[in-house]
Motif scaffolding. Sequence first.
Motif, PDB file in Angstrom:
ATOM      1  N   HIS A 180       6.615 -12.128   5.521  1.00 33.48           N
ATOM      2  CA  HIS A 180       8.081 -12.034   5.530  1.00 33.48           C
ATOM      3  C   HIS A 180       8.583 -10.716   4.923  1.00 33.48           C
ATOM      4  N   LYS A 181       7.708  -9.978   4.246  1.00 37.33           N
ATOM      5  CA  LYS A 181       8.098  -8.699   3.631  1.00 37.33           C
ATOM      6  C   LYS A 181       7.998  -7.520   4.606  1.00 37.33           C
ATOM      7  N   VAL A 182       7.317  -7.729   5.737  1.00 37.70           N
ATOM      8  CA  VAL A 182       7.059  -6.618   6.662  1.00 37.70           C
ATOM      9  C   VAL A 182       8.341  -6.119   7.320  1.00 37.70           C
ATOM     10  N   LYS A 183       9.101  -6.996   7.931  1.00 36.48           N
ATOM     11  CA  LYS A 183      10.323  -6.571   8.634  1.00 36.48           C
ATOM     12  C   LYS A 183      11.304  -5.865   7.704  1.00 36.48           C
ATOM     13  N   PRO A 184      11.597  -6.407   6.505  1.00 39.81           N
ATOM     14  CA  PRO A 184      12.495  -5.667   5.607  1.00 39.81           C
ATOM     15  C   PRO A 184      11.981  -4.269   5.255  1.00 39.81           C
ATOM     16  N   LEU A 185      10.666  -4.123   5.043  1.00 38.94           N
ATOM     17  CA  LEU A 185      10.096  -2.811   4.733  1.00 38.94           C
ATOM     18  C   LEU A 185      10.286  -1.852   5.912  1.00 38.94           C
ATOM     19  N   VAL A 186       9.944  -2.317   7.108  1.00 39.80           N
ATOM     20  CA  VAL A 186      10.071  -1.490   8.307  1.00 39.80           C
ATOM     21  C   VAL A 186      11.534  -1.088   8.512  1.00 39.80           C
ATOM     22  N   ASP A 187      12.438  -2.062   8.393  1.00 39.16           N
ATOM     23  CA  ASP A 187      13.868  -1.789   8.573  1.00 39.16           C
ATOM     24  C   ASP A 187      14.392  -0.834   7.499  1.00 39.16           C
ATOM     25  N   ALA A 218       2.081   0.370  14.511  1.00 41.04           N
ATOM     26  CA  ALA A 218       1.740   0.082  13.116  1.00 41.04           C
ATOM     27  C   ALA A 218       1.274  -1.366  13.043  1.00 41.04           C
ATOM     28  N   VAL A 219       0.123  -1.590  12.404  1.00 41.34           N
ATOM     29  CA  VAL A 219      -0.442  -2.933  12.291  1.00 41.34           C
ATOM     30  C   VAL A 219      -0.469  -3.333  10.819  1.00 41.34           C
ATOM     31  N   SER A 220       0.333  -4.333  10.490  1.00 41.49           N
ATOM     32  CA  SER A 220       0.376  -4.838   9.117  1.00 41.49           C
ATOM     33  C   SER A 220      -0.766  -5.809   8.885  1.00 41.49           C
ATOM     34  N   ILE A 221      -1.473  -5.615   7.769  1.00 42.09           N
ATOM     35  CA  ILE A 221      -2.529  -6.559   7.391  1.00 42.09           C
ATOM     36  C   ILE A 221      -2.074  -7.456   6.244  1.00 42.09           C
ATOM     37  N   LEU A 239     -12.751  -4.123  13.990  1.00 35.31           N
ATOM     38  CA  LEU A 239     -12.978  -2.676  14.065  1.00 35.31           C
ATOM     39  C   LEU A 239     -13.839  -2.154  12.914  1.00 35.31           C
ATOM     40  N   GLY A 240     -14.223  -3.039  11.994  1.00 37.70           N
ATOM     41  CA  GLY A 240     -15.064  -2.626  10.870  1.00 37.70           C
ATOM     42  C   GLY A 240     -14.331  -1.810   9.828  1.00 37.70           C
ATOM     43  N   ILE A 241     -13.028  -1.977   9.746  1.00 39.79           N
ATOM     44  CA  ILE A 241     -12.224  -1.212   8.797  1.00 39.79           C
ATOM     45  C   ILE A 241     -12.340  -1.835   7.413  1.00 39.79           C
ATOM     46  N   GLN A 242     -12.618  -1.006   6.426  1.00 37.33           N
ATOM     47  CA  GLN A 242     -12.769  -1.469   5.053  1.00 37.33           C
ATOM     48  C   GLN A 242     -11.526  -1.214   4.216  1.00 37.33           C
ATOM     49  N   MET A 243     -10.944  -0.023   4.372  1.00 37.23           N
ATOM     50  CA  MET A 243      -9.830   0.390   3.511  1.00 37.23           C
ATOM     51  C   MET A 243      -8.656   0.858   4.357  1.00 37.23           C
ATOM     52  N   ILE A 244      -7.463   0.731   3.784  1.00 35.54           N
ATOM     53  CA  ILE A 244      -6.263   1.252   4.423  1.00 35.54           C
ATOM     54  C   ILE A 244      -5.642   2.292   3.501  1.00 35.54           C
ATOM     55  N   CYS A 247       0.843  -1.208   0.000  1.00 33.52           N
ATOM     56  CA  CYS A 247       0.000   0.000   0.000  1.00 33.52           C
ATOM     57  C   CYS A 247       0.873   1.252   0.000  1.00 33.52           C
ATOM     58  N   LYS A 248       0.979   1.902  -1.153  1.00 35.83           N
ATOM     59  CA  LYS A 248       1.834   3.088  -1.280  1.00 35.83           C
ATOM     60  C   LYS A 248       1.403   4.240  -0.365  1.00 35.83           C
ATOM     61  N   PRO A 249       0.093   4.580  -0.298  1.00 37.83           N
ATOM     62  CA  PRO A 249      -0.302   5.658   0.619  1.00 37.83           C
ATOM     63  C   PRO A 249       0.029   5.325   2.086  1.00 37.83           C
ATOM     64  N   CYS A 250      -0.091   4.043   2.455  1.00 38.43           N
ATOM     65  CA  CYS A 250       0.253   3.627   3.823  1.00 38.43           C
ATOM     66  C   CYS A 250       1.716   3.906   4.102  1.00 38.43           C
ATOM     67  N   ASN A 251       2.562   3.523   3.162  1.00 37.54           N
ATOM     68  CA  ASN A 251       3.998   3.701   3.328  1.00 37.54           C
ATOM     69  C   ASN A 251       4.366   5.190   3.391  1.00 37.54           C
ATOM     70  N   ARG A 252       3.700   6.004   2.575  1.00 42.82           N
ATOM     71  CA  ARG A 252       3.950   7.454   2.620  1.00 42.82           C
ATOM     72  C   ARG A 252       3.542   8.030   3.978  1.00 42.82           C
ATOM     73  N   GLU A 253       2.386   7.583   4.484  1.00 42.33           N
ATOM     74  CA  GLU A 253       1.909   8.083   5.770  1.00 42.33           C
ATOM     75  C   GLU A 253       2.873   7.715   6.898  1.00 42.33           C
ATOM     76  N   LEU A 254       3.264   6.456   6.975  1.00 42.44           N
ATOM     77  CA  LEU A 254       4.168   6.029   8.046  1.00 42.44           C
ATOM     78  C   LEU A 254       5.534   6.698   7.931  1.00 42.44           C
ATOM     79  N   THR A 255       5.985   6.940   6.716  1.00 41.29           N
ATOM     80  CA  THR A 255       7.257   7.645   6.519  1.00 41.29           C
ATOM     81  C   THR A 255       7.130   9.104   6.948  1.00 41.29           C
TER      82      THR A 255
END
Length: 162
Positions: free
Chosen positions: A94-101, A84-87, A121-126, A57-65
Amino acid sequence: MKRFFFTFACALMVLAGAAQTKLPAVTLKTMEGKTISTDTLSNNGKPFIIDFFATWCKPCNRELTAISEVYDEWQEETGVKVIAVSIDQAQNIHKVKPLVDNHGWPYEVLLDPNSDFKRALGIQMIPYVLIVDGKGNIVYKHNGYTEGAEEELIEKVRELVR
């Protein structure tokens, strides 16, 4: 009599709207494999932010950055913590830790590979962000990300710590 029931119904709606929502109890894992129940998440009586994301999710990555660039100041000023909660699904976990690091995100990261927490939580979109006050009540929700939206987040947190 109709007036009484109408007044009573309105009062109930106001009370229901004022009721604070707590985090549901869902079991997640940390990146280190430790199990954690979401209803025990806290920040020692201070507000915290839960940010749902996925590696793809590109917008997610931009937001966290964007948050990471001001995170030290936020913590110094308000004591806020970001979780941060990865879905990402199990086959991509296995891609989460490398991205975070790679991004150097200083957050606590939890894994929700079956989207149980997201669904509870009824979340539809990230991306999807929650602010939880120092008492564990969900006080703010927002989905999507546009540049600068992190300023609205910190303003909401500031209101809670005043």
